[in-house]
Design a protein around this motif. Structure first.
Motif, short mmCIF file in Angstrom:
data_model
loop_
_atom_site.label_atom_id
_atom_site.label_comp_id
_atom_site.label_asym_id
_atom_site.label_seq_id
_atom_site.Cartn_x
_atom_site.Cartn_y
_atom_site.Cartn_z
N ALA A 1 -4.04 3.12 -5.99
CA ALA A 1 -3.17 2.09 -5.70
C ALA A 1 -2.22 2.67 -4.95
O ALA A 1 -1.84 3.80 -4.88
N GLY A 2 -1.59 1.70 -4.07
CA GLY A 2 -0.66 2.21 -3.38
C GLY A 2 -1.15 2.31 -1.62
O GLY A 2 -0.40 2.34 -0.68
N VAL A 3 -2.53 2.50 -1.71
CA VAL A 3 -3.04 2.66 -0.17
C VAL A 3 -3.06 1.15 0.43
O VAL A 3 -3.21 0.26 -0.01
N THR A 4 -2.36 1.05 1.56
CA THR A 4 -2.21 -0.28 2.16
C THR A 4 -3.10 -0.35 3.58
O THR A 4 -3.18 -1.34 3.93
N ARG A 5 -3.63 0.73 3.99
CA ARG A 5 -4.52 0.69 5.03
C ARG A 5 -5.51 1.44 4.79
O ARG A 5 -5.69 2.67 4.43
N LEU A 6 -6.87 1.28 5.48
CA LEU A 6 -8.10 1.94 5.50
C LEU A 6 -8.55 2.16 7.08
O LEU A 6 -8.72 1.25 7.74
N GLU A 7 -8.65 3.40 7.24
CA GLU A 7 -8.90 3.82 8.44
C GLU A 7 -10.27 4.43 8.50
O GLU A 7 -10.60 5.15 7.97
N ILE A 8 -11.20 3.52 9.49
CA ILE A 8 -12.49 3.89 9.62
C ILE A 8 -12.65 4.72 10.73
O ILE A 8 -12.56 4.38 11.96
N ARG A 9 -12.83 6.16 10.44
CA ARG A 9 -13.18 7.18 11.44
C ARG A 9 -14.83 6.89 12.11
O ARG A 9 -15.57 7.56 11.78
N ALA A 10 -14.79 5.87 13.12
CA ALA A 10 -16.07 5.60 13.55
C ALA A 10 -16.88 6.55 14.25
O ALA A 10 -18.22 6.62 14.45
N ASP A 11 -16.20 7.48 14.98
CA ASP A 11 -16.65 8.83 15.54
C ASP A 11 -17.63 9.78 14.33
O ASP A 11 -18.43 10.47 14.60
N LEU A 12 -17.06 9.46 13.03
CA LEU A 12 -18.05 10.06 12.05
C LEU A 12 -18.79 9.34 11.09
O LEU A 12 -19.66 9.50 10.64
N CYS B 1 -0.44 9.97 -2.84
CA CYS B 1 -0.03 9.04 -3.54
C CYS B 1 0.51 9.39 -4.94
O CYS B 1 1.43 8.93 -5.70
N ALA B 2 -0.32 10.63 -5.45
CA ALA B 2 0.28 10.87 -7.08
C ALA B 2 1.53 11.82 -6.99
O ALA B 2 2.44 11.80 -7.69
N ASP B 3 1.64 12.61 -5.80
CA ASP B 3 2.76 13.74 -5.84
C ASP B 3 3.83 13.21 -5.29
O ASP B 3 4.92 13.92 -5.01
N TYR B 4 3.79 12.13 -4.15
CA TYR B 4 4.97 11.92 -3.36
C TYR B 4 5.45 10.37 -3.33
O TYR B 4 4.42 9.55 -3.84
N PRO B 5 6.72 10.09 -3.20
CA PRO B 5 7.11 8.85 -3.51
C PRO B 5 7.00 7.61 -2.31
O PRO B 5 7.78 7.01 -1.91
N PHE B 6 5.61 7.36 -1.99
CA PHE B 6 5.27 6.52 -1.08
C PHE B 6 4.70 5.36 -1.84
O PHE B 6 4.28 5.26 -2.87
N ALA B 7 5.10 4.09 -1.60
CA ALA B 7 5.53 3.52 -0.14
C ALA B 7 6.84 3.66 0.22
O ALA B 7 7.52 3.59 1.32
N ALA B 8 8.00 3.17 -0.89
CA ALA B 8 9.33 2.89 -0.79
C ALA B 8 9.96 4.34 -1.00
O ALA B 8 9.87 4.74 -2.11
N LEU B 9 10.42 4.86 0.14
CA LEU B 9 11.03 6.04 0.01
C LEU B 9 12.29 6.01 -0.58
O LEU B 9 13.42 5.46 -0.15
N PRO B 10 12.78 7.04 -1.45
CA PRO B 10 14.07 7.04 -2.02
C PRO B 10 14.88 7.80 -1.08
O PRO B 10 14.49 8.55 -0.30
N PRO B 11 16.15 7.78 -1.21
CA PRO B 11 17.36 8.65 -0.20
C PRO B 11 16.94 9.92 -0.37
O PRO B 11 16.42 10.56 -1.39
#
Length: 493
Positions: A25-36, A207-217
């Protein structure tokens, strides 16, 4: 600094098939590494994932595996533009008229991956890239040292744009990837597959350890320096506590493999560079094998750290760096939990590194009769002589009776020493934190009815002691802390 919002938290797909229900939860984009993983049809991907899709065909020149002839590469990029929200275009060879005609500007991300670079070179590269209209730009030079990772951050600070991401790649640059959003980078990314997260934190940890996506001051920085930095649960412990206490700070992983990385690539370049960026580094947890050198870079050393010959905490106060150790206080707290009287009691510390020496200082302080134990005899005798304590080689160590044993090595899958001679009233304190469950030592000791304290218990109180040392405030209550201890490394700081 004012509050910012990260546009995207990106999970990079580096293997296929993969269960997309595992995307955090919190992931907003999926990057497909087509070379892999090849050219995946975006239609079924959209059924399983509600966010945006990015197509990346990383060439060998940019650290990927794609070696297609130019005409094949151009055809694949044009195909991707029909169904993906974003198509990555490599600045060195993809910005050709036929490719730009096939990929609309609103779907382009122009990228460059390469060796470490000076600030002037990165500025020149970006100027050339920015001549091509795009939704975003990425500059990712390899960080051959922790200081190399400062350069892309300085670029971000100078540009002041919201469409440029820049950080140092590789394990030595992970901290810059995490900090970049506070300097304007619109995205942060990590591998979806943990087995492919070498040199980067996987997206679940991000996602678990850092305050993404809305960053605090953000006002102050802290971090963990050493080879265990990327695996340690201290990241989550401290960052969760900052949020709960409303402290505008961030705790970063400074992956450093040894003294050379610390002295030639980190100290004092990174603390000085971060201060110049307006993000002062106020404190560091220091793990082995850097605990001894921490004493030498400090301006002031605590008596306990000096007695142990090692420090696991550096804090900056009044322009001066102060070295201390929380290993002693954490072990002392663990011994109080054990609930056995220690004055005059036989005790042994197995492992003569910084944590072991600090534990011995704590035991001696409360009046225990302490013996140092180590596998390598030369190092063990040096540590014992430093502390003025007797020494026993590990292969001759046979604890008996109501002895208190503190284990301070990295061994966790087998017994580091026999425990059958220990009797009722004996206690075992294990400082090691296995990836899951408890160590073989703790399991065996508990099975024999001995009093035990496992590494997670010690680590939780050590994190709390360091938090107070660095911020001057108490950490949230221990139950909250222990719930976060889910990614423990094999070494406590």
């Amino acid at each position: 600094m004012t509050e910012v919002t990260v546009t995207d938290v990106t999970a990079t797909v580096t293997s296929w098939p993969v269960d997309l229900s595992t995307v955090p939860a919190g992931v907003t984009r999926l990057e497909i590494r087509a070379d892999l993983v090849g050219d995946l049809d975006p239609a079924p991907l959209r059924l399983a994932f509600a966010g945006r899709l990015q197509y990346t065909l990383r060439s060998r020149a940019h650290g990927g595996r794609c070696a297609d002839p130019p005409e094949v590469r151009r055809a694949r990029l044009a195909w991707a533009a029909l169904g993906y929200d974003t198509v990555d275009l490599e600045a060195d060879h993809d910005l050709r008229p036929e490719v730009l005609a096939a990929v609309p500007a609103a779907r382009r991300r122009v990228s460059w991956h390469g060796p470490s670079a000076a600030l002037t070179e990165l500025r020149e590269r970006f100027a050339a890239m920015a001549a091509v209209p795009a939704a975003g730009y990425l500059l990712a030079p390899r960080a051959a040292s922790a200081a190399d990772a400062l350069v892309p951050l300085r670029l971000l600070a100078g540009l002041g744009r919201a469409d440029v991401t820049a950080y140092g790649t590789g394990a030595l640059g992970v901290w810059s990837r995490l900090l970049a959003p506070w300097l304007g980078a619109p995205a942060v990314a990590g591998p979806l597959d943990r087995s492919r997260s070498t040199g980067a934190l996987d997206v679940a940890r991000i996602c678990a350890d850092y305050p993404f996506a809305a960053l605090p001051p953000l006002r102050d920085l802290y971090g963990l320096a050493g080879p265990v930095a990327l695996a340690s649960s201290f990241l989550g412990l401290h960052n969760h506590a900052y949020r709960e206490r409303g402290i505008p700070a961030l705790y970063l992983p400074f992956h450093l493999t040894g003294i050379g990385d610390f002295l030639t690539g980190f100290w004092p370049a990174v603390p000085d560079g971060l201060r110049a960026l307006g993000m002062p580094l106020r404190g560091l947890t220091v793990s082995g094998p850097l605990k001894e050198v921490a004493l030498h870079v400090a301006d002031v050393v605590s008596p306990v750290a000096r007695a142990a010959g090692a420090a696991n905490a550096l804090t900056r106060r009044g322009g001066r760096w102060r070295a201390a150790t929380t290993d002693s206080s954490a072990v002392a707290a663990a011994l109080r939990w054990v609930g056995v009287p220690l004055a005059g009691r036989p005790a042994a510390v197995v492992g003569c590194g910084g944590a072991g020496r600090a534990a011995a200082v704590a035991l001696r302080y409360v009046g225990a009769d302490v013996t140092m134990v180590n596998r390598r005899e030369t190092r063990g005798r040096l540590a014992a002589d430093l502390l003025g304590l007797p020494f026993t080689p590990l292969d001759a160590f046979r604890p008996t009776g109501p002895c208190v044993v503190v284990h301070a090595t990295s061994v966790h899958t087998r017994l580091p020493f026999p425990v059958e001679g220990l009797s009722a009233g004996a206690a075992v304190v294990d400082l090691v934190c296995p990836p899951s469950g408890v160590s073989a030592l703790v399991a065996e000791a508990r099975g024999r009815g001995l009093r035990t304290v496992d590494g997670r218990r010690v680590m939780a109180v050590e994190a709390a002691h360091q938090f107070r040392l660095m911020t001057g405030r108490p950490m949230p209550p221990e139950p909250t802390i222990r719930e976060v201890v889910t990614h423990a490394g094999l070494d406590s700081p």
